[in-house]
Scaffold this motif. Structure first.
Motif, mmCIF file in Angstrom:
data_model
loop_
_atom_site.group_PDB
_atom_site.id
_atom_site.type_symbol
_atom_site.label_atom_id
_atom_site.label_comp_id
_atom_site.label_asym_id
_atom_site.label_seq_id
_atom_site.Cartn_x
_atom_site.Cartn_y
_atom_site.Cartn_z
ATOM 1 N N GLU A 101 -56.476 13.261 50.308
ATOM 2 C CA GLU A 101 -56.770 13.026 48.897
ATOM 3 C C GLU A 101 -57.779 11.912 48.638
ATOM 4 O OE1 GLU A 101 -54.342 11.976 44.786
ATOM 5 O OE2 GLU A 101 -53.251 12.305 46.639
ATOM 6 N N LYS A 102 -57.528 10.720 49.163
ATOM 7 C CA LYS A 102 -58.405 9.585 48.874
ATOM 8 C C LYS A 102 -59.779 9.757 49.515
ATOM 9 C CE LYS A 102 -58.000 4.626 48.389
ATOM 10 N NZ LYS A 102 -57.171 3.451 48.623
ATOM 11 N N LYS A 105 -61.784 12.253 47.536
ATOM 12 C CA LYS A 105 -62.253 11.664 46.282
ATOM 13 C C LYS A 105 -63.523 10.855 46.512
ATOM 14 C CE LYS A 105 -60.339 8.878 42.534
ATOM 15 N NZ LYS A 105 -59.159 8.099 42.116
ATOM 16 N N TYR A 106 -63.542 10.030 47.558
ATOM 17 C CA TYR A 106 -64.731 9.236 47.889
ATOM 18 C C TYR A 106 -65.886 10.135 48.329
ATOM 19 C CZ TYR A 106 -62.455 4.692 47.544
ATOM 20 O OH TYR A 106 -61.847 3.570 47.075
#
Length: 121
Positions: A101-102, A105-106
């Motif tokens: 997820e993270k 996102k980046y």
């Protein structure tokens, strides 16, 4: 036993056979070398450090593998939507499906910014 043939269905019902050419050399054709870009990013982050050629080969393989995974997943999404055009939304959704997820996102944020900078120049 029946031969296993791989077919790629286009959205309008046309079928195209996918054929992979085998290269005779050790380097696969069609894969890019990202060593210059990896070195540039490394020098931006840690100017005094370098990277060995073996590690660079591993990084290059990893980048090519991720590119292939993302492009395959984006193509699948495009076909699920019954479209013949690959859109940025397909690529973003593929990144969200493949990466945690993270990190996704980046990756999407930096990718969008890079595309916008390219369009402006």
């Amino acid at each position: 036993m029946a031969r296993n043939t791989t077919k790629n269905k286009c959205c309008r019902g046309h079928q195209k056979a996918i054929s992979k050419k085998k290269s005779h050399s050790g380097i696969e054709s069609g894969h890019r070398n990202y060593s210059l870009y990896v070195n540039r990013v490394l020098k931006e982050v840690v100017p005094q450090k370098g990277i060995s050629s073996r590690t660079m080969d591993i990084m290059n393989t990893m980048i090519n593998d991720m590119f292939e995974r993302i492009s395959t997943e984006a193509c699948n999404l495009m076909c699920y939507r019954k479209r013949c055009t690959l859109t940025p939304e397909d690529i973003q959704k593929a990144v969200y499906l493949l990466l945690p997820e993270k990190l996704a996102k980046y990756a999407v944020a930096f990718g969008t910014e890079a595309v916008q900078r390219y369009v402006r120049s």
